[in-house]
Design an enzyme around this catalytic site. Sequence first.
Site, PDB file in Angstrom:
ATOM      1  N   ARG A   1      28.770  33.034  36.499  1.00 46.13           N
ATOM      2  CA  ARG A   1      30.121  33.416  36.921  1.00 46.13           C
ATOM      3  C   ARG A   1      31.026  33.759  35.729  1.00 46.13           C
ATOM      4  O   ARG A   1      32.229  33.493  35.758  1.00 46.13           O
ATOM      5  CB  ARG A   1      30.764  32.302  37.766  1.00 46.13           C
ATOM      6  CG  ARG A   1      30.036  31.964  39.044  1.00 46.13           C
ATOM      7  CD  ARG A   1      29.973  33.143  40.006  1.00 46.13           C
ATOM      8  NE  ARG A   1      29.273  32.754  41.198  1.00 46.13           N
ATOM      9  CZ  ARG A   1      27.937  32.827  41.342  1.00 46.13           C
ATOM     10  NH1 ARG A   1      27.187  33.296  40.361  1.00 46.13           N
ATOM     11  NH2 ARG A   1      27.360  32.432  42.451  1.00 46.13           N
TER      12      ARG A   1
ATOM     13  N   SER B   1      35.250  31.256  47.552  1.00 49.06           N
ATOM     14  CA  SER B   1      35.098  29.991  46.833  1.00 49.06           C
ATOM     15  C   SER B   1      36.210  29.865  45.800  1.00 49.06           C
ATOM     16  O   SER B   1      36.344  30.721  44.922  1.00 49.06           O
ATOM     17  CB  SER B   1      33.736  29.929  46.143  1.00 49.06           C
ATOM     18  OG  SER B   1      32.696  29.976  47.096  1.00 49.06           O
TER      19      SER B   1
ATOM     20  N   GLU C   1      38.035  29.755  40.367  1.00 48.43           N
ATOM     21  CA  GLU C   1      37.421  31.087  40.270  1.00 48.43           C
ATOM     22  C   GLU C   1      38.457  32.208  40.235  1.00 48.43           C
ATOM     23  O   GLU C   1      38.282  33.179  39.496  1.00 48.43           O
ATOM     24  CB  GLU C   1      36.453  31.323  41.437  1.00 48.43           C
ATOM     25  CG  GLU C   1      35.067  30.755  41.215  1.00 48.43           C
ATOM     26  CD  GLU C   1      34.009  31.480  42.029  1.00 48.43           C
ATOM     27  OE1 GLU C   1      34.104  32.708  42.176  1.00 48.43           O
ATOM     28  OE2 GLU C   1      33.082  30.804  42.514  1.00 48.43           O
TER      29      GLU C   1
END
Length: 363
Positions: A175, A253, A357
């Site tokens: 990520r 998320s 995120e």
Amino acid sequence: MPPEAGEAEFQQSLRRNVPLAPMTTLGIGGEAHYFADASSVDALIASVAWARSRAAPLFVLGGGSNIVVADNGFRGLVLRVALRGVTIRVEGDQAVVTAAAGEDWDHLVATCVGHNWAGFECLSGIPGCVGATPIQNVGAYGQETSETLVSLEALNLATGKLEELKAAECDFGYRTSRFKTRDRERFIITNVTYQLAVNGKPAVRYLELQQYIEAQGAADPTLEQVRESVLTLRRRKAMVIDPQDPDSRSVGSFFVNPVVAREEFEQIKQRADRIASSVVAIPAFPLPNDRLKVSAAWLIEHAGINRGYVHGGVGTSTKHALAIVNRGGGTAREIIELKELIQSRVLDAFGVALTPEPVFVGF
């Protein structure tokens, strides 16, 4: 297109005091002091030059699926990348696909799966645009964009020139990438090139996906079957944008699944055992170098923030504790408050610092 045409296109699209909430999947946030669309690279360059000439902060907007905009909005220029176009070149058993940054990601995935080209199937249903996928190395259900990305073209804001960057130059990780770390806000991605396998086998590595496909009786699933399976699993968690599902009014998320060393994981297990007064199984997935990816959703729920938790006009999804949703009339301030509450609870319970995120705009 000559530079004057790019300047004219920018000036024609430039607006003031434009609400940003409707341009985000979360549906929260104030106005952009200035706003423009860039449907050409020349217009993109002209927009950047205009912002610099006025010392105005610049924020580049894609699909709005991974941002939290402040209630006071953004006191600068919000530039929406509207570059379009897809070119395809098939070379034997490989399909080389170049997509402009403003192309819809899931539409590209559906197109490639429809051609029976493998490499994107598990990334189905992810909202947003192509240009955002390399920034955080978008991934889901055991597959990441970095596995198929060959190169990308980007405008270097330090030099004002377009550059081609190969995959090896992007510093991809779980990520993350150089565009999210050391070169944050240095580049604006204009197109991305991927290499997919013609008539390739789907990547069914993720346990939840494996179990679902097995339950459907598909011993040798097609790419289309894997795509539909992923979409079904995502819908169950409200991770596919659906106007009829209030739980999908989110950024997906909200936290990254933490990656920890084995020693740290043992400490987390000990804390979990004390909380539960018995031995518990923490969902964790092995990674190279004896590290593990731990389920952030599990940590959140076992720290006392359950699905459907309410905080003013926001809360956690009733389907997935990892998603913070706008329940209607929510504010960015409430999003931040709930984010900090979740982080505090998980840190106190398990000693794990959760990393958000989404990108926070205007704070």
